[in-house]
Design a protein around this motif. Sequence first.
Motif, PDB file in Angstrom:
ATOM      1  N   GLU A   2      77.511  72.859  16.657  1.00 34.34           N
ATOM      2  CA  GLU A   2      78.599  73.793  16.929  1.00 34.34           C
ATOM      3  C   GLU A   2      78.377  74.519  18.248  1.00 34.34           C
ATOM      4  O   GLU A   2      79.325  74.749  18.992  1.00 34.34           O
ATOM      5  CB  GLU A   2      78.724  74.788  15.788  1.00 34.34           C
ATOM      6  N   GLU A   3      77.115  74.862  18.522  1.00 31.29           N
ATOM      7  CA  GLU A   3      76.812  75.536  19.777  1.00 31.29           C
ATOM      8  C   GLU A   3      77.147  74.640  20.966  1.00 31.29           C
ATOM      9  O   GLU A   3      77.667  75.103  21.974  1.00 31.29           O
ATOM     10  CB  GLU A   3      75.349  75.947  19.829  1.00 31.29           C
ATOM     11  N   LEU A   4      76.851  73.358  20.821  1.00 34.38           N
ATOM     12  CA  LEU A   4      77.176  72.414  21.893  1.00 34.38           C
ATOM     13  C   LEU A   4      78.681  72.317  22.082  1.00 34.38           C
ATOM     14  O   LEU A   4      79.166  72.251  23.218  1.00 34.38           O
ATOM     15  CB  LEU A   4      76.598  71.023  21.591  1.00 34.38           C
ATOM     16  N   GLU A   6      80.887  74.571  21.585  1.00 35.06           N
ATOM     17  CA  GLU A   6      81.375  75.786  22.218  1.00 35.06           C
ATOM     18  C   GLU A   6      81.108  75.786  23.722  1.00 35.06           C
ATOM     19  O   GLU A   6      81.806  76.447  24.477  1.00 35.06           O
ATOM     20  CB  GLU A   6      80.731  77.014  21.585  1.00 35.06           C
ATOM     21  N   GLN A   7      80.111  75.042  24.157  1.00 30.57           N
ATOM     22  CA  GLN A   7      79.750  74.998  25.576  1.00 30.57           C
ATOM     23  C   GLN A   7      80.671  74.090  26.379  1.00 30.57           C
ATOM     24  O   GLN A   7      80.612  74.085  27.598  1.00 30.57           O
ATOM     25  CB  GLN A   7      78.307  74.527  25.744  1.00 30.57           C
ATOM     26  N   GLN A  14      73.414  64.481  28.198  1.00 29.50           N
ATOM     27  CA  GLN A  14      73.363  65.193  26.928  1.00 29.50           C
ATOM     28  C   GLN A  14      73.829  64.302  25.779  1.00 29.50           C
ATOM     29  O   GLN A  14      73.256  64.329  24.691  1.00 29.50           O
ATOM     30  CB  GLN A  14      74.217  66.460  26.986  1.00 29.50           C
TER      31      GLN A  14
END
Length: 61
Positions: A2-4, A6-7, A14
Amino acid sequence: MEELAEQGPLTEEQEAELAELQPKVAQQKQKKKEGDAERHRARKVAAAVLRSWRRWRSRGR
């Protein structure tokens, strides 16, 4: 993950790294699940042995 998300979009590097790590993470999760199941079975066996021992001990008195 989820963090990825959001970025923003992942770079090709990656994406390649993520693709490489996903099977390893899945394998680790499976090993943990198997270990947890083995410990659960061992606890059930230990409890059954203890019950059996207590029944045996109570008959001896």
